[in-house]
Scaffold this motif. Sequence first.
Motif, short mmCIF file in Angstrom:
data_model
loop_
_atom_site.label_atom_id
_atom_site.label_comp_id
_atom_site.label_asym_id
_atom_site.label_seq_id
_atom_site.Cartn_x
_atom_site.Cartn_y
_atom_site.Cartn_z
N GLY A 77 0.80 -1.21 0.00
CA GLY A 77 0.00 0.00 0.00
C GLY A 77 0.83 1.26 0.00
O GLY A 77 0.36 2.31 0.47
N CYS A 122 -9.54 6.99 -2.70
CA CYS A 122 -8.61 6.58 -1.67
C CYS A 122 -8.17 7.81 -0.90
O CYS A 122 -8.55 8.94 -1.21
N HIS A 174 -4.44 4.70 1.54
CA HIS A 174 -5.45 4.10 2.42
C HIS A 174 -6.78 4.01 1.68
O HIS A 174 -7.07 4.84 0.80
N ARG A 191 -7.58 -3.16 -3.11
CA ARG A 191 -6.39 -2.40 -2.77
C ARG A 191 -6.38 -1.12 -3.58
O ARG A 191 -6.24 -1.15 -4.80
N VAL A 204 -4.16 1.05 -3.98
CA VAL A 204 -2.91 1.32 -4.69
C VAL A 204 -2.92 0.70 -6.08
O VAL A 204 -2.23 1.16 -6.99
#
Length: 440
Positions: free
Chosen positions: A193, A220, A242, A254, A256
């Motif tokens: 991340g 995010c 995050h 996720r 990222v």
Amino acid sequence: MSRLRLQHLVRSSLWLLPVGCLVAGALLAVGTLAVDRATGYRLVPQGLTGTPSDAQTILSTFAGALVSLTTLVLTVTLVAVQLAMGQFSPRIVGALLTDRFNQLAIGLFGATFLVAVLTLREVRGSDTGTVPGLSMLLSYVLMLASLVVLVLFVHHAGQGLRVAGLIDLVGDRSREFIVRQHGELPVVTGDPGEVVAAEPGNVVRVDRPALVAAARRADCVLELVPVVGDFVVGGAPLFRVHPGTGSAASADDRPVERLRAADVTRHVLLGPERGHTEDLAYGFRKLVDIAVRSIAQPFNDPTTTVQSLHRLHDLLRQIAPRPLPGGEHRDEDGVVRLLERSVSWEGYVRLAFDEIRLAGASVPQVTRRMCAALADLKSVAPPDRQEPLDRQLRLLHAAVRRAHEDEEDVLAALTPDTEGIGSGADVTAAQRPRPARAPY
């Protein structure tokens, strides 16, 4: 000569590149002069080159100026070497002498001088006669290139004389060696991340609106790991990503993976050294460096330290009653998209006074000025910002008592004085208003 010796000679030689430029300039001049002779000096009309008298004046001016330029480059290079040897390390000399840009500047100026002199020899007559037009055009082009390189050289020399420039010169060459030995392997962070920095450098500027927009698109929250001004090592975390609060986020998603590294790293400018654009603490850092260095041996110049404290006092007074920038940045819907750390009020106070207090506790001129600054700051700082100032006063009193045995010296050293020693209550005489004289 073995291959290894030849490679070492090419990489470490100061004269090889300038000599190569001189040879290239001579060959160019000989070639253009041969073309001019073969075409009867009619290839380029004299409307572009001027009369033979004009050409002689121009080429003579070129040649004289280039001698001065070459002397300037050599002088500045030697000055840089001497400063670096005395101020930083004698071992930095090799890196400076083998700077390819300096060698190229010397070689270009020398080659232009050689072309101008060889072309000048070929000019015949005064108002009427022959002018080697192609060679004249070559001289014009080389002279224009020399002027451009001169400007670039002044910039390059200024950058090279900085501490950061010398450090980067050695660091970049050492990094290039690692890449040659092991290849440009990507640095894999342990946390999936995180977005890492591709290159090392100090955080100079951050485009916060662009980062907020990128985080909104990816749903995010971005957390900027370094503080503005921090040095980021290549491959170290630049952002932590995050999950957001929108519908795109899920327990297994996720963020990222929805956010390309280039979408965020391009909005953070990394430079070779800190700058004043967004880094207020850098101004404090410079003033503190001047103050601490001034009271260190062999300088022993507390008056310069007091002058630095004047400006530190002024800066702290300006921000004391004002709110400092927050670390949360929201999008147009009010959702937090970017988090960053920033220097607090206590951080600025400690940055301004801690090192000067430790270095100047035995110098009354410094401690009296610090007492005056802290007393004034306490009069303008709000209640929630008083404690860092009280802490500095406590530590200053303790340091002064450790430095002086006589109680009178202690009291004198802790008397507030905006000029160190010059305007304190113990060194000035109070003037009382005189009663008005009765009229006759």
